[in-house]
Design a protein around this motif. Structure first.
Motif, PDB file in Angstrom:
ATOM      1  N   GLU A 178     -10.335  23.899   0.001  1.00  0.00           N
ATOM      2  CA  GLU A 178     -10.471  22.171  -1.209  1.00  0.00           C
ATOM      3  C   GLU A 178     -10.031  22.685  -2.599  1.00  0.00           C
ATOM      4  N   GLY A 179     -10.522  24.060  -2.314  1.00  0.00           N
ATOM      5  CA  GLY A 179     -10.644  24.313  -4.622  1.00  0.00           C
ATOM      6  C   GLY A 179      -9.513  23.789  -5.423  1.00  0.00           C
ATOM      7  N   VAL A 182     -20.741  26.362  -5.376  1.00  0.00           N
ATOM      8  CA  VAL A 182     -19.477  27.350  -5.091  1.00  0.00           C
ATOM      9  C   VAL A 182     -19.863  28.391  -4.192  1.00  0.00           C
ATOM     10  N   ILE A 217     -10.272  20.495  -6.485  1.00  0.00           N
ATOM     11  CA  ILE A 217     -11.811  20.515  -7.156  1.00  0.00           C
ATOM     12  C   ILE A 217     -10.802  20.823  -8.482  1.00  0.00           C
ATOM     13  N   VAL A 273     -14.920  25.588  -0.910  1.00  0.00           N
ATOM     14  CA  VAL A 273     -14.344  26.177  -2.361  1.00  0.00           C
ATOM     15  C   VAL A 273     -12.836  26.293  -1.754  1.00  0.00           C
ATOM     16  N   PRO A 287     -18.042  28.943   0.529  1.00  0.00           N
ATOM     17  CA  PRO A 287     -16.733  29.169  -0.381  1.00  0.00           C
ATOM     18  C   PRO A 287     -16.138  28.573   0.928  1.00  0.00           C
TER      19      PRO A 287
END
Length: 140
Positions: free
Chosen positions: A96-97, A86, A100, A93, A90
């Motif tokens: 596409e955070g 993570v 996830i 993340v 960044p």
């Protein structure tokens, strides 16, 4: 053999030996997975091998109890690579955070639901078996 060692080893040494035993099972499962069952992850195969050994009595629970407890207690250490990922990526993340997070929440919910259903089912089976045993003892 191990039972005699159990009394000679300190609790710390016994835990180290048991963690080494569980690690050896994982390495063997990793090798078996790579060679014969590439679709099955080594962790799942290792868990099945340990479960089979426990179920058949080849591996007494005492031979891995302390090591398994230590591994579970230190489980946070196994999540450090995820935290590093993570921090290291960044942008990924941020873009596409949400996907996830959705996968994490959904998979956690599924695992918790299935686990609770399996535990409930096993508990009911255990109660039925105890009732049958009690009925058998009262009729004898």
């Amino acid at each position: 053999m191990f039972t005699a060692l159990k009394f000679r080893l300190t609790p710390r040494a016994r835990t180290i030996v048991q963690v080494a035993l569980l690690s050896a099972v994982w390495m063997a499962a990793s090798l078996l997975s790579r060679l014969f069952l590439p679709a099955v992850p080594a962790g799942v195969l290792g868990m099945l091998l340990v479960l089979a050994a426990l179920w058949t009595g080849w591996l007494p629970v005492q031979w891995c109890r302390d090591g398994a407890r230590w591994l579970l207690a230190e489980m946070l250490l196994f999540f450090i690579p995820a935290v590093v990922a993570v921090v290291r990526f960044p942008d990924l993340v941020l873009s596409e955070g949400w996907k996830i997070l959705l996968v994490i929440v959904a998979s956690t919910a599924i695992v918790m639901t299935v686990t609770s259903l399996v535990v409930d089912r096993c508990y009911r089976i255990e109660l039925r078996l105890k009732r049958r045993i009690r009925r058998g003892l009262t009729h004898a």
